[in-house]
Design an enzyme around this catalytic site. Structure first.
Site, short mmCIF file in Angstrom:
data_model
loop_
_atom_site.label_atom_id
_atom_site.label_comp_id
_atom_site.label_asym_id
_atom_site.label_seq_id
_atom_site.Cartn_x
_atom_site.Cartn_y
_atom_site.Cartn_z
N GLY A 13 -25.42 -21.64 -35.94
CA GLY A 13 -25.33 -22.89 -36.39
C GLY A 13 -26.67 -22.30 -37.53
O GLY A 13 -26.64 -22.90 -38.34
N ILE A 20 -30.75 -25.74 -40.87
CA ILE A 20 -31.71 -26.61 -40.24
C ILE A 20 -32.00 -25.95 -39.47
O ILE A 20 -32.49 -25.77 -38.55
CB ILE A 20 -31.02 -28.10 -39.59
N ASP A 64 -16.77 -18.05 -33.86
CA ASP A 64 -16.16 -19.68 -34.69
C ASP A 64 -15.78 -20.94 -33.96
O ASP A 64 -14.56 -20.13 -32.62
CB ASP A 64 -15.07 -19.09 -35.48
N VAL A 65 -16.28 -22.12 -33.45
CA VAL A 65 -15.99 -22.16 -32.46
C VAL A 65 -15.35 -23.29 -32.30
O VAL A 65 -14.78 -24.54 -30.77
CB VAL A 65 -17.86 -23.57 -32.83
N ALA A 95 -15.81 -30.46 -42.20
CA ALA A 95 -14.79 -31.67 -42.42
C ALA A 95 -14.29 -31.07 -43.50
O ALA A 95 -15.67 -30.42 -44.98
CB ALA A 95 -15.48 -33.00 -43.00
N TYR A 156 -19.47 -39.38 -47.15
CA TYR A 156 -19.77 -39.21 -45.63
C TYR A 156 -18.49 -38.91 -44.67
O TYR A 156 -18.28 -38.46 -44.17
CB TYR A 156 -21.01 -40.03 -45.39
N LYS A 163 -19.61 -37.68 -36.53
CA LYS A 163 -20.97 -38.08 -35.91
C LYS A 163 -21.08 -39.16 -34.55
O LYS A 163 -22.10 -38.73 -33.84
CB LYS A 163 -22.28 -37.84 -37.02
N THR A 194 -28.69 -28.49 -47.72
CA THR A 194 -27.65 -26.60 -46.40
C THR A 194 -26.56 -26.58 -47.40
O THR A 194 -26.17 -27.36 -48.35
CB THR A 194 -28.06 -27.21 -45.59
N LEU A 195 -25.90 -25.47 -47.52
CA LEU A 195 -24.39 -25.07 -47.38
C LEU A 195 -23.96 -26.16 -47.24
O LEU A 195 -23.02 -26.59 -48.01
CB LEU A 195 -24.49 -23.93 -47.13
N ALA A 196 -23.87 -26.42 -45.44
CA ALA A 196 -22.91 -28.16 -45.31
C ALA A 196 -22.81 -29.10 -46.62
O ALA A 196 -22.13 -29.81 -46.60
CB ALA A 196 -23.27 -28.49 -44.36
P1 NAD Z 1 -25.09 -25.38 -42.59
O1 NAD Z 1 -24.22 -24.49 -43.60
O2 NAD Z 1 -26.63 -25.10 -42.80
O3 NAD Z 1 -24.72 -25.56 -41.54
C1 NAD Z 1 -24.02 -25.09 -41.08
C2 NAD Z 1 -23.70 -24.36 -39.53
O4 NAD Z 1 -22.09 -24.65 -39.83
C3 NAD Z 1 -22.83 -22.79 -40.60
O5 NAD Z 1 -23.77 -21.80 -39.89
C4 NAD Z 1 -21.64 -22.71 -40.72
O6 NAD Z 1 -21.53 -21.57 -39.99
C5 NAD Z 1 -21.69 -23.67 -39.28
N1 NAD Z 1 -20.36 -24.34 -38.98
C6 NAD Z 1 -19.27 -24.92 -39.63
N2 NAD Z 1 -17.83 -24.60 -39.08
C7 NAD Z 1 -17.74 -23.19 -38.06
C8 NAD Z 1 -17.12 -22.74 -37.26
N3 NAD Z 1 -16.06 -23.52 -37.58
N4 NAD Z 1 -17.34 -21.94 -36.07
C9 NAD Z 1 -18.85 -21.56 -35.90
N5 NAD Z 1 -19.79 -22.39 -37.22
C10 NAD Z 1 -19.64 -23.11 -38.09
O7 NAD Z 1 -26.06 -27.20 -42.73
P2 NAD Z 1 -26.74 -27.62 -42.02
O8 NAD Z 1 -27.05 -28.40 -43.32
O9 NAD Z 1 -28.52 -27.28 -41.45
O10 NAD Z 1 -26.22 -28.10 -40.82
C11 NAD Z 1 -26.11 -28.00 -39.69
C12 NAD Z 1 -26.25 -29.00 -38.84
O11 NAD Z 1 -27.29 -30.38 -39.08
C13 NAD Z 1 -24.73 -30.01 -38.94
O12 NAD Z 1 -24.12 -30.52 -37.95
C14 NAD Z 1 -24.96 -30.96 -39.61
O13 NAD Z 1 -24.02 -32.40 -39.79
C15 NAD Z 1 -26.35 -31.75 -39.08
N6 NAD Z 1 -26.93 -32.02 -40.62
C16 NAD Z 1 -27.25 -32.14 -41.87
C17 NAD Z 1 -27.93 -33.18 -42.57
C18 NAD Z 1 -28.83 -32.17 -44.22
O14 NAD Z 1 -29.04 -33.28 -44.17
N7 NAD Z 1 -28.36 -31.39 -43.96
C19 NAD Z 1 -28.42 -34.32 -41.72
C20 NAD Z 1 -28.38 -34.60 -40.77
C21 NAD Z 1 -27.54 -33.78 -40.32
#
Ligand code: NAD
Length: 259
Positions: A13, A20, A64-65, A95, A156, A163, A194-196
């Protein structure tokens, strides 16, 4: 301190230096761990390569998961270089953007629901299954979740349901794998840009709101999440499994704020 010295960690990820997963990778490296990464697609390959090398790792493979074949090939590569490993980080969610703005009832559709649950929750089960033959005694698995699993909020939407599934997944995996001395936990992180997160409409207002309401009056950083991840996956946390640990500057405990 190097409480992860000699531990081998697979991080799924990493996408940017705001991820994160990047905070987790940095904290774990500081504690002496060796790291391996995935990159989701070719677009991310060179970026993940640079970040991995910055942390002394030459190990980055495509994954890719949503593909069982790619999951299998990924762990074949890990087995070739390491044989076995100690820690699996699942920091993945997705999503379609159409699902992440507007009325939950109106925008949620069968396909969006299915993709969100597949990529964001089932992937933890799938990665755990594939890792199992390679995990050392005392291994630890960690995922990332968010408050939307247990509370309703704007935008969300279906990701909250995914989640909730993920958090239950953590408990069932922990229950199942405890007798093998494998621990499974999740961190519920406060919002971070973050990007997500940029795919969620109104992210800026969420960040401002947390700053005003959270007991610590600020947003969390990926370093703060990473430090807790390093602790939770280490032997220091050997008595903790099946838990959702909040790293959110206290936001989730507030019932009412008059500020
Ligand atoms: P991010 O965009 O940096 O990371 C998300 C990752 O998911 C990316 O590396 C992307 O390549 C990967 N991903 C998505 N679809 C995929 C697939 N089909 N196969 C493989 N990889 C895939 O964003 P982030 O915020 O660091 O997200 C990481 C985790 O933290 C997620 O589960 C997110 O829900 C969770 N989270 C984020 C926040 C926030 O506010 N950023 C808060 C709580 C939890």
């Amino acid at each position: 301190m190097s409480f992860l010295k000699g531990k081998k960690v697979v991080i799924i990820g990493l996408a940017s230096n705001r991820s994160i997963a990047w905070g987790i990778a940095q904290s774990m490296r500081e504690q002496g761990a060796e790291l391996a990464f995935n990159y989701q697609n070719e677009k991310l390959e060179s970026r993940v390569m640079k970040m991995a090398e910055e942390l002394g790792s030459q190990l980055y493979f495509p994954l890719d998961v949503s593909s069982d074949d790619q999951i299998s090939s990924f762990f074949t590569e890990i087995e070739k270089v390491w044989g076995t490993f100690d820690i699996l980080i699942h920091s993945v969610a997705y999503a379609p953007s159409s699902q992440l703005e507007g009325s939950f009832t109106e925008v949620t559709d069968r396909q969006g629901f299915s993709i969100a649950h597949d990529v964001s929750s089932y992937s933890l089960t799938a990665l755990t299954k594939a890792s199992l033959p390679l995990l050392n005694d005392g291994a630890s698995i960690l995922s990332l979740t968010y408050l939307g699993a247990i509370k309703a909020m704007p935008s969300y939407n279906v990701m909250g349901l995914a989640k909730a599934s993920l958090e239950s997944n953590v408990r069932f995996l922990a229950y199942d794998l405890g007798p093998k001395n494998i621990r499974v936990n999740a961190i519920s992180a406060g919002p971070i840009k973050t990007l997500a997160a940029s795919g969620i409409k109104g992210m800026k207002s969420m960040l401002d709101h947390v700053e005003q309401v959270a007991p610590l009056r600020r947003n969390v950083t990926t370093t703060e999440v990473g430090n807790v991840a390093a602790f939770l996956c280490s032997d220091l946390a050997s008595g903790i499994t099946g838990q959702i640990i909040y790293v959110d500057n206290g936001y989730s405990i507030v019932g009412m704020s008059l500020t």
